[in-house]
Design an enzyme around this catalytic site. Structure first.
Site, PDB file in Angstrom:
ATOM      1  N   HIS A  63       3.374  10.263   5.040  1.00 17.06           N
ATOM      2  CA  HIS A  63       1.951  10.619   5.012  1.00 17.06           C
ATOM      3  C   HIS A  63       1.719  11.884   5.831  1.00 17.06           C
ATOM      4  O   HIS A  63       0.904  12.727   5.470  1.00 17.06           O
ATOM      5  CB  HIS A  63       1.097   9.489   5.605  1.00 17.06           C
ATOM      6  N   SER A  98       8.547   4.296   3.868  1.00 16.86           N
ATOM      7  CA  SER A  98       7.570   3.470   3.168  1.00 16.86           C
ATOM      8  C   SER A  98       6.911   2.549   4.182  1.00 16.86           C
ATOM      9  O   SER A  98       7.567   2.067   5.120  1.00 16.86           O
ATOM     10  CB  SER A  98       8.284   2.618   2.107  1.00 16.86           C
TER      11      SER A  98
END
Ligand code: PAF
Length: 286
Positions: free
Chosen positions: A38, A187
Site C-alpha cells: 500500500h 498481503s
C-alpha cells in the site's frame, strides 16, 4: 499531518474545496492493514497528484458469508501512521453504515468472462462488491488517478473495464507487486499464516519466477508454462491449489496458446485456511 475523515459529507466538502483550488486528486482505495505494498501506491499517488486521499474500509459486500470479513485484520492506528509517513493528505475511515446507509442496494456489476475466471469462479459475488464500493469511492473522492496493486491483477482489469464502460474521467494506475525479501508477495492476509505455512507459501513466488525465467529463455507455450507452475506448487505438500491459469491481457481473454502478447500467469492457493494469490505478467515486448 494526515486528516482523518469519517463521514462522506466531510469528504465531499474537502474534495469540493480541493477541486476549486485547481488541485489534482490521487485516490488509493484500501481495506486497511496497510503494508509496504500500500505504501508504494500512496508514494506513487503523492508523486503524481497535488492531493492524496487514502480510503481504509473493510468492504463487507465483497466477502461471501463463508469468508474472513470478521477476522480481516484491522490496524487503524498503524494505518494512520503509515498513511501520514507516505504523505497522504486524507485518510478516509468510514463505518459500514456510512458507506451503505440503506439495506436496499444499488449494485455495480461488471459482467462476462473478466469477472468469471480466476477469483470470480470461487468468489462469485466478490467483484460486484469491489465494483460497487469503488464506484462509491470514485464519486466521493473524484480522483484524477486511482491506484491499485498488480497483486490483484484481475481486480485492476475489472476496474479498468468499469471505468471505460461508465465513463469515469480518471486513470487507473496499476503498480508492481511489492515482495518480502524472500519473494512472498506482501498481503494483509500474510499475518494469518502459521510459520510452516509461511515457509510453504514461498512456492508461489518460486514457481512464478521459474515460469518467468523459462519465458525469458524463450519458452512461449502457455500450456507448458502453466503446467510447470502448477507442478511446482502441487509438489509442496501444504499447498491446496484453487487455480493456476494463464489469460491474455488486457481484459483476461483466453490464452492464445503462444505468449504472443502480454499474458497474466496467476495463482490462488490455500495454505491451511489462508488463501493467497500471486501472479507474473509475461510480456514478449519486454
Ligand atoms: O484491493 C482492495 O483492498 C479492495 O478490493 C478495494 C479495492 C479497496 C475495494 O474494497
Amino acid at each position: 499531518m494526515v486528516q482523518v475523515v469519517r463521514t462522506t459529507k466531510e469528504l465531499q466538502q474537502i474534495v469540493k474545496d480541493t477541486k476549486k483550488a485547481g488541485k489534482t486528486i490521487g485516490l488509493v482505495p484500501t481495506m486497511g492493514a496497510l503494508h509496504e505494498g500500500h505504501g508504494s501506491l500512496i508514494a506513487a499517488a503523492r508523486k503524481e497528484n497535488d492531493f492524496v486521499i487514502v480510503s481504509d474500509f473493510v468492504n463487507p459486500t465483497q466477502f461471501a458469508p463463508t469468508e474472513d470479513l470478521a477476522a480481516y485484520p484491522r490496524t487503524f492506528a498503524h494505518d494512520c501512521e503509515l498513511a501520514e509517513q507516505m504523505g497522504a493528505d486524507v485518510l478516509f475511515l468510514p463505518s459500514p453504515k456510512e458507506m451503505y446507509p440503506s439495506e436496499d442496494m444499488t449494485w455495480v456489476e461488471v459482467t462476462g468472462r473478466i469477472t468469471q475466471v480466476l477469483c470470480g469462479r470461487t468468489r462469485p459475488i466478490h467483484f460486484r462488491g469491489v465494483a460497487t464500493v469503488v464506484t462509491k469511492l470514485f464519486h466521493l473522492a473524484q480522483p484524477d488517478r486511482a491506484y491499485f496493486g498488480q497483486k490483484d491483477a484481475q481486480q485492476a482489469e475489472v476496474l479498468r473495464r468499469m471505468v471505460k464502460d461508465l465513463f469515469f474521467p480518471l486513470e487507473i494506475r496499476e503498480m508492481p507487486i511489492v515482495r518480502e525479501a524472500d519473494g512472498l508477495a506482501k498481503s494483509s492476509r500474510n499475518v494469518y499464516l502459521k510459520p510452516a505455512e509461511r515457509k510453504a507459501a514461498l512456492v508461489l513466488s518460486k514457481s512464478l519466477f521459474a515460469a518467468q525465467k523459462a519465458f525469458e529463455a524463450g519458452e512461449r507455450s502457455t500450456q507448458k508454462l502453466t503446467d510447470g507452475t502448477r507442478a511446482m506448487i502441487a509438489a509442496e505438500p501444504m499447498s491446496d491449489i484453487d487455480y493456476v491459469e494463464m489469460h491474455a491481457l488486457p481484459e483476461l481473454t483466453p490464452a492464445h496458446g503462444t505468449v504472443d502478447c502480454p499474458h497474466l500467469l496467476a495463482v490462488a492457493v490455500r495454505f491451511g485456511t489462508t488463501r493467497l494469490i500471486d501472479n507474473v505478467i509475461l510480456d514478449p515486448s519486454k
